[in-house]
Motif scaffolding. Structure first.
Motif, mmCIF file in Angstrom:
data_model
loop_
_atom_site.group_PDB
_atom_site.id
_atom_site.type_symbol
_atom_site.label_atom_id
_atom_site.label_comp_id
_atom_site.label_asym_id
_atom_site.label_seq_id
_atom_site.Cartn_x
_atom_site.Cartn_y
_atom_site.Cartn_z
ATOM 1 N N GLY A 100 -6.366 -1.630 2.242
ATOM 2 C CA GLY A 100 -5.080 -2.089 2.746
ATOM 3 C C GLY A 100 -4.587 -3.247 1.905
ATOM 4 O O GLY A 100 -5.383 -4.059 1.429
ATOM 5 N N VAL B 10 -1.381 3.107 -2.650
ATOM 6 C CA VAL B 10 -2.772 2.656 -2.614
ATOM 7 C C VAL B 10 -3.483 3.373 -1.470
ATOM 8 O O VAL B 10 -2.989 3.400 -0.341
ATOM 9 N N THR B 11 -4.660 3.949 -1.749
ATOM 10 C CA THR B 11 -5.394 4.686 -0.719
ATOM 11 C C THR B 11 -6.780 4.130 -0.427
ATOM 12 O O THR B 11 -7.382 4.486 0.577
ATOM 13 N N ARG C 295 0.833 -1.207 0.000
ATOM 14 C CA ARG C 295 0.000 0.000 0.000
ATOM 15 C C ARG C 295 0.863 1.252 0.000
ATOM 16 O O ARG C 295 0.701 2.143 -0.831
ATOM 17 N N ASN D 214 -0.930 -5.890 1.608
ATOM 18 C CA ASN D 214 0.436 -6.281 1.932
ATOM 19 C C ASN D 214 0.711 -7.656 1.369
ATOM 20 O O ASN D 214 -0.210 -8.438 1.132
#
Length: 123
Positions: free
Chosen positions: A36, A32-33, A27, A38
Motif C-alpha cells: 500500500g 502498485v500491487t 497505489r 499513499n
C-alpha cells in the motif's frame, strides 16, 4: 495531468493525483500491487484519527511541513521534511500538522509478510 505509463512502469507527480487536502491514491494511480502507498496532505492544524492495523507495518516520510506523530504508549515525535517514522501494526498512532497556517504532506508505505530480499539483477 494523468500518470504516464509504459510496459511495466508508471510515473506521476503528487499534483497529478489531486489537489487540496486529503489522500493522493498513489497505489491505484500507478498500479502498485505489492504494498500500500499513499501521500496525504494535512490542512493546517489538522489531526488524523487514531488508528492501528491488524497486519500492516507502515513507513512514513514527511515531505513538507512539520508533523507530530503521537503513539499509543504516550511517545511523541515531531518530524520535518526528510523525517522518517516506522510503526508496527499494533501501536495506535495519530498524525498532526503542527502549523496553524501551512499544509503538511507525508508519504506512507505499508505492507505485510516481510522483505523479499535483494533480488535486483543486471540489465
Amino acid at each position: 495531468m494523468e500518470p504516464i505509463t509504459g510496459e511495466g512502469w508508471a510515473t506521476a507527480t503528487l499534483d497529478d493525483l489531486g489537489e487540496g487536502p486529503g489522500f493522493r491514491k498513489v497505489r491505484q494511480a500507478l498500479g502498485v500491487t505489492a504494498f500500500g502507498v499513499n501521500a496525504v496532505v494535512l490542512p493546517a492544524g489538522f489531526a488524523s484519527r487514531r488508528h492501528y492495523h491488524e497486519r500492516q507495518e507502515e513507513l512514513y516520510l514527511v515531505l513538507r511541513g512539520e508533523i507530530e506523530f503521537e503513539f499509543g504508549d504516550g511517545g511523541r515525535r515531531t518530524l520535518g521534511p526528510g523525517g522518517l517514522a516506522r510503526v508496527s501494526p499494533a501501536p495506535v498512532r495519530r498524525l498532526r500538522n503542527t502549523s496553524d497556517s501551512e499544509e503538511a504532506t507525508y508519504f506512507c508505505v505499508g505492507g505485510a509478510d516481510g522483505y523479499v530480499g535483494r533480488d535486483g539483477q543486471p540489465g
